[in-house]
Write a protein that holds these residues in place. Structure first.
Motif, mmCIF file in Angstrom:
data_model
loop_
_atom_site.group_PDB
_atom_site.id
_atom_site.type_symbol
_atom_site.label_atom_id
_atom_site.label_comp_id
_atom_site.label_asym_id
_atom_site.label_seq_id
_atom_site.Cartn_x
_atom_site.Cartn_y
_atom_site.Cartn_z
ATOM 1 N N GLY A 1 37.786 36.640 32.540
ATOM 2 C CA GLY A 1 36.772 36.927 31.532
ATOM 3 C C GLY A 1 36.991 38.290 30.943
ATOM 4 N N ARG A 2 35.993 38.747 30.226
ATOM 5 C CA ARG A 2 36.101 40.024 29.530
ATOM 6 C C ARG A 2 34.862 40.853 29.813
ATOM 7 N N VAL A 3 35.050 42.143 29.982
ATOM 8 C CA VAL A 3 33.939 43.080 30.190
ATOM 9 C C VAL A 3 33.717 43.817 28.879
ATOM 10 N N THR A 4 32.478 43.800 28.389
ATOM 11 C CA THR A 4 32.162 44.472 27.128
ATOM 12 C C THR A 4 30.954 45.370 27.314
ATOM 13 N N ASP A 5 30.846 46.368 26.428
ATOM 14 C CA ASP A 5 29.702 47.267 26.484
ATOM 15 C C ASP A 5 28.587 46.752 25.565
ATOM 16 N N GLY A 6 27.582 47.576 25.331
ATOM 17 C CA GLY A 6 26.441 47.139 24.548
ATOM 18 C C GLY A 6 26.760 46.828 23.103
ATOM 19 N N ALA A 7 27.846 47.419 22.586
ATOM 20 C CA ALA A 7 28.257 47.154 21.203
ATOM 21 C C ALA A 7 29.227 45.987 21.111
ATOM 22 N N GLY A 8 29.521 45.372 22.258
ATOM 23 C CA GLY A 8 30.484 44.273 22.255
ATOM 24 C C GLY A 8 31.920 44.740 22.303
ATOM 25 N N THR A 9 32.122 46.032 22.522
ATOM 26 C CA THR A 9 33.476 46.587 22.590
ATOM 27 C C THR A 9 34.070 46.372 23.978
ATOM 28 N N PRO A 10 35.304 45.911 24.070
ATOM 29 C CA PRO A 10 35.921 45.713 25.387
ATOM 30 C C PRO A 10 35.962 47.002 26.200
ATOM 31 N N VAL A 11 35.736 46.895 27.489
ATOM 32 C CA VAL A 11 35.801 48.042 28.398
ATOM 33 C C VAL A 11 37.159 47.984 29.094
ATOM 34 N N PRO A 12 38.085 48.898 28.750
ATOM 35 C CA PRO A 12 39.456 48.777 29.230
ATOM 36 C C PRO A 12 39.707 49.341 30.623
ATOM 37 N N ASP A 13 38.729 50.002 31.204
ATOM 38 C CA ASP A 13 38.981 50.626 32.505
ATOM 39 C C ASP A 13 37.905 50.257 33.519
ATOM 40 N N ALA A 14 37.474 49.009 33.482
ATOM 41 C CA ALA A 14 36.529 48.521 34.488
ATOM 42 C C ALA A 14 37.304 47.922 35.658
ATOM 43 N N LEU A 15 36.639 47.821 36.770
ATOM 44 C CA LEU A 15 37.236 47.248 37.971
ATOM 45 C C LEU A 15 36.236 46.255 38.541
ATOM 46 N N LEU A 16 36.692 45.044 38.829
ATOM 47 C CA LEU A 16 35.821 44.016 39.378
ATOM 48 C C LEU A 16 36.304 43.612 40.758
ATOM 49 N N GLU A 17 35.369 43.345 41.637
ATOM 50 C CA GLU A 17 35.680 42.804 42.954
ATOM 51 C C GLU A 17 34.906 41.505 43.127
ATOM 52 N N ILE A 18 35.525 40.539 43.772
ATOM 53 C CA ILE A 18 34.824 39.304 44.094
ATOM 54 C C ILE A 18 34.881 39.076 45.595
ATOM 55 N N TRP A 19 33.856 38.413 46.079
ATOM 56 C CA TRP A 19 33.762 38.013 47.481
ATOM 57 C C TRP A 19 33.202 36.610 47.466
ATOM 58 N N GLN A 20 33.829 35.693 48.184
ATOM 59 C CA GLN A 20 33.448 34.298 48.004
ATOM 60 C C GLN A 20 33.688 33.479 49.257
ATOM 61 N N ALA A 21 33.043 32.318 49.272
ATOM 62 C CA ALA A 21 33.313 31.323 50.304
ATOM 63 C C ALA A 21 34.593 30.572 49.946
ATOM 64 N N ASP A 22 35.162 29.894 50.925
ATOM 65 C CA ASP A 22 36.325 29.060 50.635
ATOM 66 C C ASP A 22 35.842 27.690 50.134
ATOM 67 N N PRO A 23 36.737 26.793 49.765
ATOM 68 C CA PRO A 23 36.290 25.511 49.199
ATOM 69 C C PRO A 23 35.406 24.685 50.129
ATOM 70 N N SER A 24 35.487 24.922 51.422
ATOM 71 C CA SER A 24 34.618 24.186 52.348
ATOM 72 C C SER A 24 33.231 24.816 52.452
ATOM 73 N N GLY A 25 33.039 25.969 51.852
ATOM 74 C CA GLY A 25 31.762 26.663 51.944
ATOM 75 C C GLY A 25 31.715 27.690 53.055
ATOM 76 N N ALA A 26 32.791 27.805 53.808
ATOM 77 C CA ALA A 26 32.842 28.798 54.885
ATOM 78 C C ALA A 26 33.143 30.178 54.295
ATOM 79 N N VAL A 27 32.417 31.182 54.776
ATOM 80 C CA VAL A 27 32.653 32.549 54.325
ATOM 81 C C VAL A 27 33.730 33.161 55.216
ATOM 82 N N PRO A 28 34.891 33.519 54.645
ATOM 83 C CA PRO A 28 35.975 34.078 55.466
ATOM 84 C C PRO A 28 35.525 35.336 56.204
ATOM 85 N N ARG A 29 35.901 35.435 57.436
ATOM 86 C CA ARG A 29 35.550 36.613 58.230
ATOM 87 C C ARG A 29 36.787 37.212 58.899
ATOM 88 N N ALA A 30 37.963 36.856 58.343
ATOM 89 C CA ALA A 30 39.200 37.415 58.885
ATOM 90 C C ALA A 30 39.251 38.906 58.601
#
Length: 204
Positions: free
Chosen positions: A48-77
């Motif tokens: 996707g794209r990160v934009t500011d309030g004016a709709g301008t792309p934000v070129p230096d953002a950093l995103l992290e995701i944390w998620q379950a696996d396809p079975s719904g188990a939350v990895p704890r390794a």
């Protein structure tokens, strides 16, 4: 806490620091955005794209995701930053490019309990923000294992007006899912306080 110069005097708190713009030089690591290798069985693209309030792309953002696996188990390794090509840690980190675009190669999360709506937990770091922002990217109805009932009965989504709720639901494309993040404005993404309450990036 006391100061080193005056051991009997309490140390004054330091002022808050904005995020960036230098985290591009320290936080990225090899394979950070590839929770699974692109092209691996079951691999999808979350982007996707990160934009500011004016709709301008934000070129230096950093995103992290944390998620379950396809079975719904939350990895704890241990070692969520580790990439060995075999272990799914459920954690990834991606920076935006000059167009404000980010991309992860990952697996579609499953429901963590029967009837639950699967989602990616998303953290956003961006210049000018005093703290990271928390949000969610839900899989849309029609995704494998996801029907409208799961979204309708999700406690967070059900608490939002329809137009605000839409900011938390990804859209499907031929590669996986698209989830745009809007930091401010009328269509600002719904952000959450750490304790799960709603908060605003633009007005807080």
């Amino acid at each position: 806490m006391t100061s080193a110069a005056h051991p009997t005097h309490p140390a004054a708190p330091t002022p808050g620091q904005t995020v960036g713009p230098f985290f591009h030089y320290a936080l990225p690591y090899a394979g950070d955005r590839d929770l699974v290798p692109p092209g691996a069985p079951g691999a999808i693209r979350l982007h996707g794209r990160v934009t500011d309030g004016a709709g301008t792309p934000v070129p230096d953002a950093l995103l992290e995701i944390w998620q379950a696996d396809p079975s719904g188990a939350v990895p704890r390794a241990e070692g969520s930053l580790h990439r060995d090509g075999f272990t799914f840690t459920g954690f990834g980190r991606a920076s935006t490019d000059r167009r404000g675009v980010y991309s992860f190669s990952t697996l579609a999360p499953g429901p963590t309990r029967p009837g639950a709506a699967p989602f990616f937990a998303v953290t956003v770091f961006a210049r000018g923000q005093l703290d990271r922002l928390f949000t969610r990217a839900y899989l849309p109805a029609g995704s494998p294992g996801v029907d409208a009932t799961a979204l309708d009965t999700d406690r967070l989504l059900a608490s939002l007006p329809a137009e605000r709720r839409a900011t938390l639901v990804a859209t499907a494309d031929e590669q996986g899912y698209v989830f745009d993040v809007r930091l401010q404005g009328d269509d600002e993404t719904v952000f959450l306080a750490f304790d799960g309450r709603r908060r605003s990036a633009g007005r807080d």
